[in-house]
Scaffold this motif. Structure first.
Motif, PDB file in Angstrom:
ATOM      1  N   ILE A  16       0.850  -1.150  -0.029  1.00  0.00           N
ATOM      2  CA  ILE A  16      -0.017  -0.142   0.196  1.00  0.00           C
ATOM      3  C   ILE A  16       0.955   1.250  -0.044  1.00  0.00           C
ATOM      4  CG2 ILE A  16      -1.733   1.393   1.473  1.00  0.00           C
ATOM      5  CD1 ILE A  16      -2.644  -1.439   2.252  1.00  0.00           C
ATOM      6  N   GLU A  17       2.093   1.256   0.883  1.00  0.00           N
ATOM      7  CA  GLU A  17       2.693   2.416   0.813  1.00  0.00           C
ATOM      8  C   GLU A  17       3.521   2.555  -0.534  1.00  0.00           C
ATOM      9  OE1 GLU A  17       2.741   4.608   3.479  1.00  0.00           O
ATOM     10  OE2 GLU A  17       1.693   3.125   4.876  1.00  0.00           O
ATOM     11  N   ALA A  18       3.946   1.560  -1.111  1.00  0.00           N
ATOM     12  CA  ALA A  18       4.507   1.557  -2.338  1.00  0.00           C
ATOM     13  C   ALA A  18       3.648   2.232  -3.428  1.00  0.00           C
ATOM     14  CB  ALA A  18       5.186   0.340  -2.792  1.00  0.00           C
ATOM     15  N   SER A  19       2.369   1.650  -3.493  1.00  0.00           N
ATOM     16  CA  SER A  19       1.418   2.168  -4.464  1.00  0.00           C
ATOM     17  C   SER A  19       0.994   3.741  -4.035  1.00  0.00           C
ATOM     18  CB  SER A  19       0.046   1.304  -4.224  1.00  0.00           C
ATOM     19  OG  SER A  19       0.275   0.098  -4.477  1.00  0.00           O
ATOM     20  N   SER A  20       1.229   3.903  -2.771  1.00  0.00           N
ATOM     21  CA  SER A  20       0.856   5.553  -2.550  1.00  0.00           C
ATOM     22  C   SER A  20       1.933   6.470  -3.349  1.00  0.00           C
ATOM     23  CB  SER A  20       0.828   5.728  -1.124  1.00  0.00           C
ATOM     24  OG  SER A  20      -0.173   5.127  -0.448  1.00  0.00           O
ATOM     25  N   SER A  21       3.033   5.941  -2.904  1.00  0.00           N
ATOM     26  CA  SER A  21       4.457   6.542  -3.601  1.00  0.00           C
ATOM     27  C   SER A  21       4.172   6.600  -4.984  1.00  0.00           C
ATOM     28  CB  SER A  21       5.607   5.799  -3.027  1.00  0.00           C
ATOM     29  OG  SER A  21       6.685   6.473  -3.883  1.00  0.00           O
ATOM     30  N   GLN A  22       3.670   5.727  -5.789  1.00  0.00           N
ATOM     31  CA  GLN A  22       3.468   5.733  -7.182  1.00  0.00           C
ATOM     32  C   GLN A  22       2.486   6.509  -7.487  1.00  0.00           C
ATOM     33  OE1 GLN A  22       6.365   4.446  -8.596  1.00  0.00           O
ATOM     34  NE2 GLN A  22       5.216   3.310 -10.050  1.00  0.00           N
ATOM     35  N   ALA A  23       1.339   6.534  -6.844  1.00  0.00           N
ATOM     36  CA  ALA A  23       0.203   7.466  -7.228  1.00  0.00           C
ATOM     37  C   ALA A  23       0.456   8.755  -7.045  1.00  0.00           C
ATOM     38  CB  ALA A  23      -0.983   7.085  -6.046  1.00  0.00           C
ATOM     39  N   LEU A  25       3.525  10.043  -7.220  1.00  0.00           N
ATOM     40  CA  LEU A  25       4.588  10.507  -8.423  1.00  0.00           C
ATOM     41  C   LEU A  25       3.642  10.886  -9.642  1.00  0.00           C
ATOM     42  CD1 LEU A  25       7.396  10.445  -9.205  1.00  0.00           C
ATOM     43  CD2 LEU A  25       7.520   8.118  -9.427  1.00  0.00           C
ATOM     44  N   ALA A  26       2.887   9.900  -9.987  1.00  0.00           N
ATOM     45  CA  ALA A  26       1.745  10.405 -11.149  1.00  0.00           C
ATOM     46  C   ALA A  26       1.176  11.636 -10.925  1.00  0.00           C
ATOM     47  CB  ALA A  26       0.860   9.204 -11.226  1.00  0.00           C
ATOM     48  N   MET A  27       0.740  12.126  -9.658  1.00  0.00           N
ATOM     49  CA  MET A  27       0.215  13.498  -9.530  1.00  0.00           C
ATOM     50  C   MET A  27       1.080  14.422  -9.911  1.00  0.00           C
ATOM     51  SD  MET A  27      -2.223  12.719  -6.352  1.00  0.00           S
ATOM     52  CE  MET A  27      -3.609  11.586  -6.501  1.00  0.00           C
ATOM     53  N   GLY A  77      -3.407   6.008 -11.741  1.00  0.00           N
ATOM     54  CA  GLY A  77      -4.142   6.884 -12.505  1.00  0.00           C
ATOM     55  C   GLY A  77      -3.214   8.055 -12.866  1.00  0.00           C
ATOM     56  N   THR A  78      -3.407   8.466 -14.219  1.00  0.00           N
ATOM     57  CA  THR A  78      -2.482   9.508 -14.624  1.00  0.00           C
ATOM     58  C   THR A  78      -3.250  10.815 -15.287  1.00  0.00           C
ATOM     59  OG1 THR A  78      -2.299   8.241 -16.837  1.00  0.00           O
ATOM     60  CG2 THR A  78      -0.465   7.980 -15.408  1.00  0.00           C
ATOM     61  N   ASN A  79      -4.581  10.513 -15.392  1.00  0.00           N
ATOM     62  CA  ASN A  79      -5.510  11.713 -15.818  1.00  0.00           C
ATOM     63  C   ASN A  79      -6.335  12.450 -14.757  1.00  0.00           C
ATOM     64  OD1 ASN A  79      -4.815  11.872 -18.509  1.00  0.00           O
ATOM     65  ND2 ASN A  79      -6.071  10.087 -18.997  1.00  0.00           N
ATOM     66  N   PHE A  80      -6.095  13.630 -14.587  1.00  0.00           N
ATOM     67  CA  PHE A  80      -6.849  14.409 -13.520  1.00  0.00           C
ATOM     68  C   PHE A  80      -7.417  15.567 -14.251  1.00  0.00           C
ATOM     69  CE2 PHE A  80      -3.038  12.267 -11.879  1.00  0.00           C
ATOM     70  CZ  PHE A  80      -3.665  11.503 -10.871  1.00  0.00           C
TER      71      PHE A  80
END
Ligand code: OFO
Length: 171
Positions: A16-23, A25-27, A77-80
């Motif tokens: 979960i922490e790794a996914s948060s870091s990726q999320a 980073l995309a933002m 997700g990469t589109n905001f």
């Protein structure tokens, strides 16, 4: 020594922490492409912090005789739609993370693992701060609305908040 249940719960949290870091980073990358350099700096830093949260878990698991598993990650997700969308997604994400952390704490109590319970308290406090910060930023963005000058100042403030202490405001 960690029980298998606790080891699995902690490895779940590593993921979960790794996914948060990726999320984040995309933002950060999205914000940088929009010319929002302060917001990007803030989010890059946030992404780094999440990686540190992950590392802290990896080291704890290994030190306690368990085996940390470095997970594969899904593309975030990469589109905001907007900067408000970014911070709303961030808050929704952090709320989920808080629930997951509470789940790990609950497992510690059930397994009577008070050492891991104690270790997890750092994450419990961290979540309170992170959720509060995300709410404050959303409130500010709601006040700013479509005012471009307000958005400029918001972005500039985040730049200041992301600077290393030595360079912050010349202090
Ligand atoms: Fe933002 O969450 Fe880590 O813990």
């Amino acid at each position: 020594m960690l029980s298998k249940k606790i080891e699995a719960a902690l490895n779940g949290q590593v993921s979960i922490e790794a996914s948060s870091s990726q999320a984040y980073l995309a933002m950060a990358s999205w914000a940088e492409n929009q010319g929002l350099s302060g917001t990007a700096a803030f989010l890059y830093k946030h992404s780094d912090e999440e990686r540190l949260h992950m590392l802290k878990l990896v080291k704890f698991i290994n030190e306690r005789g368990g085996r940390a598993v470095i997970p594969a990650l899904k593309q975030p997700g990469t589109n905001f739609k907007s900067i408000t969308d970014i911070f709303q997604s961030l808050l929704a994400h952090e709320t989920k993370v808080t629930n997951e952390i509470n789940g790990v704490v609950d497992t510690c109590l059930k397994e009577k693992d008070y050492t891991t319970h104690n270790f997890m308290q750092w994450y419990v406090s961290e979540q309170i701060e992170e959720e509060a910060l995300a709410r404050t930023l959303i409130d500010k963005l709601n006040l700013i609305g479509s005012d471009k000058g307000g958005l400029y100042l918001f972005d500039r403030d985040l730049q200041g908040a992301s600077a290393p202490p030595a360079t912050k405001g010349g202090q």
